[in-house]
Design a protein around this motif. Structure first.
Motif, PDB file in Angstrom:
ATOM      1  N   GLU A 200       5.492  20.696  69.392  1.00  0.00           N
ATOM      2  CA  GLU A 200       4.595  19.965  68.497  1.00  0.00           C
ATOM      3  C   GLU A 200       5.128  19.897  67.062  1.00  0.00           C
ATOM      4  O   GLU A 200       4.415  19.470  66.161  1.00  0.00           O
ATOM      5  CB  GLU A 200       3.203  20.577  68.499  1.00  0.00           C
ATOM      6  N   SER A 201       6.378  20.306  66.872  1.00  0.00           N
ATOM      7  CA  SER A 201       6.994  20.307  65.545  1.00  0.00           C
ATOM      8  C   SER A 201       8.255  19.441  65.559  1.00  0.00           C
ATOM      9  O   SER A 201       8.955  19.349  66.575  1.00  0.00           O
ATOM     10  CB  SER A 201       7.353  21.735  65.111  1.00  0.00           C
ATOM     11  N   PHE A 202       8.550  18.825  64.402  1.00  0.00           N
ATOM     12  CA  PHE A 202       9.666  17.888  64.301  1.00  0.00           C
ATOM     13  C   PHE A 202      10.383  18.047  62.972  1.00  0.00           C
ATOM     14  O   PHE A 202       9.779  18.433  61.966  1.00  0.00           O
ATOM     15  CB  PHE A 202       9.182  16.441  64.452  1.00  0.00           C
ATOM     16  N   GLY A 203      11.677  17.730  62.990  1.00  0.00           N
ATOM     17  CA  GLY A 203      12.472  17.786  61.775  1.00  0.00           C
ATOM     18  C   GLY A 203      13.055  16.432  61.432  1.00  0.00           C
ATOM     19  O   GLY A 203      13.404  15.626  62.311  1.00  0.00           O
ATOM     20  N   LEU A 204      13.159  16.193  60.158  1.00  0.00           N
ATOM     21  CA  LEU A 204      13.726  14.961  59.613  1.00  0.00           C
ATOM     22  C   LEU A 204      14.838  15.326  58.643  1.00  0.00           C
ATOM     23  O   LEU A 204      14.679  16.252  57.847  1.00  0.00           O
ATOM     24  CB  LEU A 204      12.625  14.172  58.908  1.00  0.00           C
ATOM     25  N   LEU A 205      15.958  14.627  58.712  1.00  0.00           N
ATOM     26  CA  LEU A 205      17.066  14.820  57.783  1.00  0.00           C
ATOM     27  C   LEU A 205      17.249  13.576  56.924  1.00  0.00           C
ATOM     28  O   LEU A 205      17.317  12.458  57.440  1.00  0.00           O
ATOM     29  CB  LEU A 205      18.371  15.089  58.540  1.00  0.00           C
ATOM     30  N   ASP A 206      17.323  13.789  55.621  1.00  0.00           N
ATOM     31  CA  ASP A 206      17.718  12.750  54.668  1.00  0.00           C
ATOM     32  C   ASP A 206      19.034  13.222  54.051  1.00  0.00           C
ATOM     33  O   ASP A 206      19.045  14.139  53.228  1.00  0.00           O
ATOM     34  CB  ASP A 206      16.632  12.563  53.611  1.00  0.00           C
ATOM     35  N   TRP A 207      20.136  12.593  54.465  1.00  0.00           N
ATOM     36  CA  TRP A 207      21.494  12.966  54.036  1.00  0.00           C
ATOM     37  C   TRP A 207      22.026  11.849  53.175  1.00  0.00           C
ATOM     38  O   TRP A 207      22.031  10.681  53.592  1.00  0.00           O
ATOM     39  CB  TRP A 207      22.358  13.159  55.279  1.00  0.00           C
ATOM     40  N   GLY A 208      22.483  12.162  51.965  1.00  0.00           N
ATOM     41  CA  GLY A 208      22.928  11.104  51.079  1.00  0.00           C
ATOM     42  C   GLY A 208      24.151  11.474  50.270  1.00  0.00           C
ATOM     43  O   GLY A 208      24.326  12.621  49.851  1.00  0.00           O
ATOM     44  N   ARG A 209      25.021  10.479  50.059  1.00  0.00           N
ATOM     45  CA  ARG A 209      26.195  10.609  49.213  1.00  0.00           C
ATOM     46  C   ARG A 209      26.334   9.292  48.452  1.00  0.00           C
ATOM     47  O   ARG A 209      26.097   8.216  49.006  1.00  0.00           O
ATOM     48  CB  ARG A 209      27.461  10.879  50.043  1.00  0.00           C
ATOM     49  N   GLY A 210      26.722   9.374  47.190  1.00  0.00           N
ATOM     50  CA  GLY A 210      26.891   8.111  46.495  1.00  0.00           C
ATOM     51  C   GLY A 210      27.090   8.228  45.003  1.00  0.00           C
ATOM     52  O   GLY A 210      27.165   9.319  44.430  1.00  0.00           O
ATOM     53  N   VAL A 211      27.184   7.062  44.400  1.00  0.00           N
ATOM     54  CA  VAL A 211      27.216   6.885  42.947  1.00  0.00           C
ATOM     55  C   VAL A 211      26.138   5.866  42.626  1.00  0.00           C
ATOM     56  O   VAL A 211      26.189   4.730  43.112  1.00  0.00           O
ATOM     57  CB  VAL A 211      28.593   6.369  42.472  1.00  0.00           C
ATOM     58  N   TRP A 212      25.133   6.272  41.848  1.00  0.00           N
ATOM     59  CA  TRP A 212      24.021   5.384  41.555  1.00  0.00           C
ATOM     60  C   TRP A 212      24.144   4.806  40.155  1.00  0.00           C
ATOM     61  O   TRP A 212      24.759   5.405  39.272  1.00  0.00           O
ATOM     62  CB  TRP A 212      22.686   6.127  41.629  1.00  0.00           C
ATOM     63  N   THR A 213      23.491   3.671  39.970  1.00  0.00           N
ATOM     64  CA  THR A 213      23.291   3.166  38.620  1.00  0.00           C
ATOM     65  C   THR A 213      22.158   3.966  37.965  1.00  0.00           C
ATOM     66  O   THR A 213      21.462   4.749  38.628  1.00  0.00           O
ATOM     67  CB  THR A 213      22.962   1.670  38.653  1.00  0.00           C
ATOM     68  N   TYR A 214      21.968   3.760  36.681  1.00  0.00           N
ATOM     69  CA  TYR A 214      21.117   4.648  35.876  1.00  0.00           C
ATOM     70  C   TYR A 214      19.625   4.529  36.184  1.00  0.00           C
ATOM     71  O   TYR A 214      18.929   5.527  36.290  1.00  0.00           O
ATOM     72  CB  TYR A 214      21.367   4.358  34.397  1.00  0.00           C
ATOM     73  N   ASN A 215      19.118   3.313  36.353  1.00  0.00           N
ATOM     74  CA  ASN A 215      17.671   3.092  36.431  1.00  0.00           C
ATOM     75  C   ASN A 215      17.318   2.466  37.775  1.00  0.00           C
ATOM     76  O   ASN A 215      17.742   1.344  38.068  1.00  0.00           O
ATOM     77  CB  ASN A 215      17.245   2.176  35.280  1.00  0.00           C
ATOM     78  N   ASN A 216      16.545   3.170  38.608  1.00  0.00           N
ATOM     79  CA  ASN A 216      16.213   2.674  39.949  1.00  0.00           C
ATOM     80  C   ASN A 216      14.792   3.053  40.345  1.00  0.00           C
ATOM     81  O   ASN A 216      14.263   4.096  39.942  1.00  0.00           O
ATOM     82  CB  ASN A 216      17.174   3.262  40.992  1.00  0.00           C
ATOM     83  N   THR A 217      14.190   2.195  41.163  1.00  0.00           N
ATOM     84  CA  THR A 217      12.906   2.483  41.803  1.00  0.00           C
ATOM     85  C   THR A 217      13.062   2.209  43.294  1.00  0.00           C
ATOM     86  O   THR A 217      13.599   1.167  43.679  1.00  0.00           O
ATOM     87  CB  THR A 217      11.788   1.591  41.242  1.00  0.00           C
ATOM     88  N   TRP A 218      12.624   3.150  44.124  1.00  0.00           N
ATOM     89  CA  TRP A 218      12.699   2.903  45.564  1.00  0.00           C
ATOM     90  C   TRP A 218      11.398   3.299  46.253  1.00  0.00           C
ATOM     91  O   TRP A 218      10.579   4.042  45.729  1.00  0.00           O
ATOM     92  CB  TRP A 218      13.873   3.644  46.184  1.00  0.00           C
ATOM     93  N   TYR A 219      11.245   2.761  47.457  1.00  0.00           N
ATOM     94  CA  TYR A 219      10.122   3.059  48.337  1.00  0.00           C
ATOM     95  C   TYR A 219      10.695   3.602  49.644  1.00  0.00           C
ATOM     96  O   TYR A 219      11.663   3.064  50.181  1.00  0.00           O
ATOM     97  CB  TYR A 219       9.309   1.797  48.624  1.00  0.00           C
TER      98      TYR A 219
END
Length: 369
Positions: A200-219
């Motif tokens: 009844e339990s679950f895991g989620l992975l959010d793995w990220g690598r990158g170069v971002w610009t300065y000002n961002n909004t995400w959903y």
């Protein structure tokens, strides 16, 4: 939308994305040394969210080059009495010293300080998450351990997206989301042991690598659980980050098989903003007054829909895991809202899946960093 199907380098000799699009695994090879942007702009992180009925724990190891972050969150998702605490410990000028591996498929991640330690270990087809924080909240410690499975019999699809930023050709976002990994484990905090039971339990992975610009909004949003017929089910949804003309990050997963969706919109209700008066000639201090400005009303029901009609959901919030930091030059305004989804999803074969009060989260994040 463009699907990447052949393995090759993520970046070319000039440090630009070789092939923007989406994939079902980390098929593009990430190499930190191939980045041509200033080294202090590199961002690398591993984030895990483990959920069980009425419970969630989030763990983050983050190396943003000029700063690092080790974070632990505990959430009690009781609609009548929700509760959450997040404690994040910051380090300055980490510069890649956390040595996060170039893939989520192999390699361990480990960080520690005088009062905390977090480890993400790969052992065969298992991911072992271990953590302790001696002063988690009000001087009280927290510790725990989870086991997440990558079932070998599964197709093991994941959501992978590689997106450029139009304003900077050497900026990019390379991200993987693995959804609904079977999990089990426990957390101890303030004299209570919280059990995350197998099945009844679950895991989620959010793995990220990158170069971002300065000002961002995400959903971003995700959900994971079992359907009434016993199938393991979940989704990853989101938009707003970088140039996504080649792809979106919207996928539904059924027993490890990905079903690609079109583009989505999060319809978050709004309300009048408020401020507290400081006193003066016309009004006493301490009075709450509405403004003409409209602001997001995160705790009212949302509507999330796709342009292809295959994802139609209402979202009923339970708790807003909000965090706001404002150092003027560096700012972050995060609202990760946990709640319940009700609606329908249409799979690739045209079959329809209906869910009611399906647990998950949806978020809006603004960053300047």
């Amino acid at each position: 939308m463009h699907e990447i199907t052949e393995r090759h380098a993520l970046l070319d000799e000039q440090g630009r994305l070789t092939e923007p699009g989406y994939a079902r695994s980390l098929i593009l090879n990430y190499d930190r040394s191939a980045i041509k942007a200033p080294k202090l702009r590199i961002k690398e992180w591993d984030y895990y969210l483990v959920t069980a009925p009425g419970l969630a724990v989030a763990l983050t190891i983050d190396d943003n080059s000029y700063m690092g972050l080790d974070s632990v969150s505990l959430l009690i998702l009781d609609p009548e009495k929700p509760w959450q605490i997040t404690t994040s410990l910051m380090q300055f000028m980490t510069g890649g010293r956390k040595k996060l591996p170039p893939t989520s498929d192999t390699g361990d991640v480990h960080t520690k300080g005088k009062t905390h330690e977090i480890s993400f270990l790969r052992v065969g087809d298992k991911r072992i998450l271990e953590f302790r924080m001696d002063k988690f909240w009000q001087g009280k410690p927290i510790r725990g351990e989870f086991t997440l499975l990558d079932p070998p019999e599964d197709p093991d699809d994941s959501m992978v997206i590689a997106t450029p930023f139009p304003e900077n050709e050497k900026a990019f976002y390379y991200n993987q989301k693995k959804i609904a990994m079977p999990a089990s484990g426990w957390v101890e905090y303030d004299g209570t042991r919280y059990e995350f039971k197998e099945g009844e339990s679950f895991g989620l992975l959010d793995w990220g690598r990158g170069v971002w610009t300065y000002n961002n909004t995400w959903y971003w949003g995700a959900a994971q659980g079992y359907l009434p017929d016993g199938r393991r089910f979940g989704w990853n949804i989101g938009y707003g980050f970088g140039d996504t003309s080649a792809a979106s990050e919207n996928m539904v997963f059924v027993d490890g098989v990905a079903h690609k969706l079109g583009r989505l919109v999060f319809d978050i209700p709004d309300k009048n903003g408020t401020y507290t008066t400081r006193g003066g000639c016309c009004m006493p201090s301490g009075k709450t007054v509405e403004t003409a400005e409209r602001v997001d009303d995160f705790m009212s029901p949302w509507i999330i829909t796709s342009d292809d009609g295959r994802f139609e959901m209402s979202f009923k919030p339970i708790i807003d895991r909000a965090a706001k930091t404002d150092f003027k030059v560096l700012c972050s305004d995060q609202h990760q809202v946990f709640g319940l989804f009700t609606g329908t999803v249409v799979l690739d074969d045209g079959s329809k899946v209906e869910v009611e009060d399906f647990p998950g989260f949806a978020e809006k994040v603004k960053n300047k960093w």
